[in-house]
Design a protein around this motif. Structure first.
Motif, PDB file in Angstrom:
ATOM      1  N   ALA A 193     -12.480  -5.662   1.464  1.00  0.00           N
ATOM      2  CA  ALA A 193     -12.571  -4.438   0.544  1.00  0.00           C
ATOM      3  C   ALA A 193     -13.816  -4.344  -0.310  1.00  0.00           C
ATOM      4  O   ALA A 193     -14.584  -3.802  -0.525  1.00  0.00           O
ATOM      5  CB  ALA A 193     -11.388  -4.286   0.090  1.00  0.00           C
ATOM      6  N   LEU A 194     -13.473  -5.600  -0.935  1.00  0.00           N
ATOM      7  CA  LEU A 194     -14.802  -5.989  -2.046  1.00  0.00           C
ATOM      8  C   LEU A 194     -16.150  -5.980  -1.519  1.00  0.00           C
ATOM      9  O   LEU A 194     -17.129  -5.570  -1.993  1.00  0.00           O
ATOM     10  CB  LEU A 194     -14.622  -7.257  -2.824  1.00  0.00           C
ATOM     11  N   ARG A 195     -16.430  -6.632  -0.284  1.00  0.00           N
ATOM     12  CA  ARG A 195     -17.499  -6.926   0.356  1.00  0.00           C
ATOM     13  C   ARG A 195     -18.105  -5.447   0.683  1.00  0.00           C
ATOM     14  O   ARG A 195     -19.465  -5.324   0.689  1.00  0.00           O
ATOM     15  CB  ARG A 195     -17.343  -7.587   1.609  1.00  0.00           C
ATOM     16  N   ARG A 196     -17.177  -4.448   1.175  1.00  0.00           N
ATOM     17  CA  ARG A 196     -18.005  -3.399   1.460  1.00  0.00           C
ATOM     18  C   ARG A 196     -17.881  -2.252   0.491  1.00  0.00           C
ATOM     19  O   ARG A 196     -18.484  -0.838   0.822  1.00  0.00           O
ATOM     20  CB  ARG A 196     -17.351  -2.795   2.844  1.00  0.00           C
ATOM     21  N   GLY A 197     -17.326  -2.544  -0.763  1.00  0.00           N
ATOM     22  CA  GLY A 197     -17.190  -1.367  -1.694  1.00  0.00           C
ATOM     23  C   GLY A 197     -15.485  -0.879  -1.700  1.00  0.00           C
ATOM     24  O   GLY A 197     -15.367  -0.397  -0.713  1.00  0.00           O
ATOM     25  N   VAL A 198     -14.975  -0.841  -2.605  1.00  0.00           N
ATOM     26  CA  VAL A 198     -13.486  -0.593  -2.564  1.00  0.00           C
ATOM     27  C   VAL A 198     -13.542   0.896  -2.230  1.00  0.00           C
ATOM     28  O   VAL A 198     -12.701   1.079  -1.524  1.00  0.00           O
ATOM     29  CB  VAL A 198     -13.069  -0.902  -3.880  1.00  0.00           C
ATOM     30  N   ASN A 199     -14.203   1.767  -2.730  1.00  0.00           N
ATOM     31  CA  ASN A 199     -14.168   3.263  -2.643  1.00  0.00           C
ATOM     32  C   ASN A 199     -15.165   3.538  -1.593  1.00  0.00           C
ATOM     33  O   ASN A 199     -15.407   4.861  -1.368  1.00  0.00           O
ATOM     34  CB  ASN A 199     -14.310   3.912  -3.823  1.00  0.00           C
ATOM     35  N   SER A 200     -15.992   2.683  -0.813  1.00  0.00           N
ATOM     36  CA  SER A 200     -16.730   3.010   0.377  1.00  0.00           C
ATOM     37  C   SER A 200     -16.136   3.843   1.514  1.00  0.00           C
ATOM     38  O   SER A 200     -16.825   4.830   2.263  1.00  0.00           O
ATOM     39  CB  SER A 200     -17.385   2.102   0.721  1.00  0.00           C
ATOM     40  N   SER A 201     -14.850   3.689   1.757  1.00  0.00           N
ATOM     41  CA  SER A 201     -14.368   4.184   3.083  1.00  0.00           C
ATOM     42  C   SER A 201     -12.962   4.794   2.635  1.00  0.00           C
ATOM     43  O   SER A 201     -12.069   4.225   1.924  1.00  0.00           O
ATOM     44  CB  SER A 201     -13.825   3.048   3.993  1.00  0.00           C
ATOM     45  N   SER A 202     -12.743   6.056   3.180  1.00  0.00           N
ATOM     46  CA  SER A 202     -11.342   6.913   2.599  1.00  0.00           C
ATOM     47  C   SER A 202     -10.362   6.337   3.769  1.00  0.00           C
ATOM     48  O   SER A 202      -9.147   6.669   3.708  1.00  0.00           O
ATOM     49  CB  SER A 202     -11.640   8.393   3.079  1.00  0.00           C
ATOM     50  N   ASN A 203     -10.571   5.538   4.665  1.00  0.00           N
ATOM     51  CA  ASN A 203      -9.708   4.937   5.668  1.00  0.00           C
ATOM     52  C   ASN A 203      -9.399   3.766   5.182  1.00  0.00           C
ATOM     53  O   ASN A 203      -8.387   3.027   5.818  1.00  0.00           O
ATOM     54  CB  ASN A 203     -10.384   4.894   7.090  1.00  0.00           C
ATOM     55  N   SER A 204      -9.648   3.260   4.101  1.00  0.00           N
ATOM     56  CA  SER A 204      -8.882   1.987   3.702  1.00  0.00           C
ATOM     57  C   SER A 204      -7.444   2.057   3.425  1.00  0.00           C
ATOM     58  O   SER A 204      -7.167   3.027   2.836  1.00  0.00           O
ATOM     59  CB  SER A 204      -9.634   1.663   2.302  1.00  0.00           C
ATOM     60  N   GLN A 205      -6.979   1.059   3.922  1.00  0.00           N
ATOM     61  CA  GLN A 205      -5.396   0.976   3.657  1.00  0.00           C
ATOM     62  C   GLN A 205      -5.046   0.606   2.044  1.00  0.00           C
ATOM     63  O   GLN A 205      -5.211  -0.579   1.606  1.00  0.00           O
ATOM     64  CB  GLN A 205      -4.691   0.074   4.556  1.00  0.00           C
ATOM     65  N   LYS A 206      -4.363   1.282   1.548  1.00  0.00           N
ATOM     66  CA  LYS A 206      -3.780   1.139   0.038  1.00  0.00           C
ATOM     67  C   LYS A 206      -2.494   1.217   0.029  1.00  0.00           C
ATOM     68  O   LYS A 206      -1.826   2.271   0.526  1.00  0.00           O
ATOM     69  CB  LYS A 206      -4.464   2.176  -1.138  1.00  0.00           C
ATOM     70  N   ILE A 207      -1.945   0.339  -0.885  1.00  0.00           N
ATOM     71  CA  ILE A 207      -0.441   0.232  -1.072  1.00  0.00           C
ATOM     72  C   ILE A 207      -0.218   0.396  -2.351  1.00  0.00           C
ATOM     73  O   ILE A 207      -1.028  -0.234  -3.412  1.00  0.00           O
ATOM     74  CB  ILE A 207       0.556  -0.628  -0.388  1.00  0.00           C
ATOM     75  N   HIS A 208       0.930   0.586  -2.879  1.00  0.00           N
ATOM     76  CA  HIS A 208       1.099   0.695  -4.473  1.00  0.00           C
ATOM     77  C   HIS A 208       2.500  -0.088  -4.458  1.00  0.00           C
ATOM     78  O   HIS A 208       3.423   0.254  -4.161  1.00  0.00           O
ATOM     79  CB  HIS A 208       1.604   2.013  -5.019  1.00  0.00           C
ATOM     80  N   ILE A 209       2.633  -0.886  -5.614  1.00  0.00           N
ATOM     81  CA  ILE A 209       3.641  -1.923  -5.958  1.00  0.00           C
ATOM     82  C   ILE A 209       4.415  -1.136  -7.289  1.00  0.00           C
ATOM     83  O   ILE A 209       3.789  -1.197  -8.404  1.00  0.00           O
ATOM     84  CB  ILE A 209       3.498  -3.277  -6.233  1.00  0.00           C
ATOM     85  N   ALA A 210       5.483  -0.481  -7.120  1.00  0.00           N
ATOM     86  CA  ALA A 210       6.025  -0.016  -8.447  1.00  0.00           C
ATOM     87  C   ALA A 210       7.095  -0.950  -8.843  1.00  0.00           C
ATOM     88  O   ALA A 210       8.016  -0.669  -9.236  1.00  0.00           O
ATOM     89  CB  ALA A 210       6.892   1.207  -7.631  1.00  0.00           C
ATOM     90  N   GLN A 211       6.234  -1.854  -9.374  1.00  0.00           N
ATOM     91  CA  GLN A 211       7.119  -3.182 -10.263  1.00  0.00           C
ATOM     92  C   GLN A 211       5.896  -3.744 -11.271  1.00  0.00           C
ATOM     93  O   GLN A 211       4.893  -3.942 -10.760  1.00  0.00           O
ATOM     94  CB  GLN A 211       7.435  -3.928  -9.329  1.00  0.00           C
ATOM     95  N   PRO A 212       6.213  -3.894 -12.453  1.00  0.00           N
ATOM     96  CA  PRO A 212       5.155  -4.513 -13.452  1.00  0.00           C
ATOM     97  C   PRO A 212       5.271  -5.876 -12.900  1.00  0.00           C
ATOM     98  O   PRO A 212       6.072  -6.826 -12.802  1.00  0.00           O
ATOM     99  CB  PRO A 212       6.047  -4.323 -14.702  1.00  0.00           C
ATOM    100  N   LEU A 213       3.733  -6.419 -12.958  1.00  0.00           N
ATOM    101  CA  LEU A 213       3.561  -7.799 -12.703  1.00  0.00           C
ATOM    102  C   LEU A 213       3.082  -8.641 -13.877  1.00  0.00           C
ATOM    103  O   LEU A 213       3.149  -9.962 -13.790  1.00  0.00           O
ATOM    104  CB  LEU A 213       2.415  -7.889 -11.582  1.00  0.00           C
ATOM    105  N   LEU A 214       2.642  -7.999 -14.918  1.00  0.00           N
ATOM    106  CA  LEU A 214       1.962  -8.397 -16.011  1.00  0.00           C
ATOM    107  C   LEU A 214       2.863  -8.656 -17.241  1.00  0.00           C
ATOM    108  O   LEU A 214       3.767  -7.794 -17.473  1.00  0.00           O
ATOM    109  CB  LEU A 214       0.693  -7.926 -16.688  1.00  0.00           C
ATOM    110  N   LEU A 215       2.961  -9.782 -17.911  1.00  0.00           N
ATOM    111  CA  LEU A 215       3.698  -9.983 -19.213  1.00  0.00           C
ATOM    112  C   LEU A 215       2.733  -9.086 -20.313  1.00  0.00           C
ATOM    113  O   LEU A 215       1.611  -9.640 -20.096  1.00  0.00           O
ATOM    114  CB  LEU A 215       3.809 -11.460 -19.416  1.00  0.00           C
ATOM    115  N   ASP A 216       3.453  -8.559 -21.321  1.00  0.00           N
ATOM    116  CA  ASP A 216       2.645  -7.897 -22.341  1.00  0.00           C
ATOM    117  C   ASP A 216       2.779  -8.895 -23.486  1.00  0.00           C
ATOM    118  O   ASP A 216       3.646  -9.780 -23.523  1.00  0.00           O
ATOM    119  CB  ASP A 216       3.241  -6.428 -22.447  1.00  0.00           C
TER     120      ASP A 216
END
Length: 255
Positions: A193-216
């Motif tokens: 995805a980084l090689r071809r550009g993240v937003n270059s293709s509307s068919n890119s499979q994207k998922i969302h993780i509804a959970q925090p991963l970073l410590l503040d």
């Protein structure tokens, strides 16, 4: 007399043969054990998912220590810094992790001489570079397919990469390209995805993780103990004294 001598000779020969097989058997056992330990990361990984954590210009050595505390075995930490602006940090990391560098043009790549710290890669730019250029250098040195670019001042929950790997491995309809998180502007990308550009293709499979991963900074500065759980109910809040703060679940118990 001759019979006694022959019997003693045979006994000594049998004893020597027994010692030989015991010694070599023990060596083979130790070799097999070390080999099994050396491939622990591949065996313990979730679905063969490997993740490279990329951090550009971390705020201090403590940030690098935190990233290395992530418990997911099939992972690495790639740190990129500018020598002119962060010479002190480079010196600290070299001493702390016994780093040895190889210079290529205007970049020096450091890896530890100790096997216990081989998950750390430090890239030092000898000439001033932008953050985007440091990220690109990190991507070139990273070895895993998924790249987790974290902010310079952020830490990670120890279980965070395990959560990401489990979500990726559970997808059965092709490769995941982009993984977004609850933390603002914190995403994971596949190398393709980084090689071809993240937003270059509307068919890119994207998922969302509804959970925090970073410590503040709140949970780190006040030494609050975060509790790793897959889910919480009302009784957990009462018995464990948990509170919710900025989309993060924190324990009110001091360590």
């Amino acid at each position: 007399m001759i019979v006694l001598f022959v019997s003693i000779l045979l006994s000594a020969l049998l004893f020597a043969v027994g010692v030989y097989f015991v010694v070599h058997g023990y060596r083979d056992f130790c070799s097999a054990r070390l080999y099994n330990l050396s491939i622990a990361s591949q065996v313990d990984s979730v679905g063969g998912v490997g993740i490279s954590i990329i951090c550009v210009a971390p705020k201090g050595a403590a940030a690098v220590v935190n990233l290395l505390d992530v418990t997911y075995p099939c992972s690495e930490v790639v740190v990129a810094v500018d020598r002119k602006s962060q010479a002190n940090l480079v010196s600290q990391l070299k001493i702390r992790y016994a780093l040895s560098g190889v210079q290529c043009e205007d970049v020096t790549v450091y890896r530890s001489t100790r096997y216990s710290f081989r998950r750390l890669v430090v890239i030092v730019a000898e000439k001033q570079k932008s953050n985007a250029q440091l990220v690109e250098l990190s991507v070139q040195q990273a070895i895993f397919n998924y790249l987790f670019i974290v902010p310079s001042s952020a830490g990670l929950f120890p279980h965070s990469l395990g959560v990401v790997a489990e979500v990726i491995a559970s997808q059965t309809d092709g490769q995941v390209d982009v993984i977004s998180t609850m933390d603002r502007d914190v995403n994971l990308y596949s190398r393709e995805a980084l090689r071809r550009g993240v937003n270059s293709s509307s068919n890119s499979q994207k998922i969302h993780i509804a959970q925090p991963l970073l410590l503040d900074n709140f949970s780190v500065a006040d030494n609050y103990l975060t509790i790793e759980r897959s889910g919480y109910n009302f009784w957990d809040f009462l018995s464990l004294k948990i509170m919710k703060y900025r989309n993060k679940l924190l324990s009110l118990r001091k360590p």
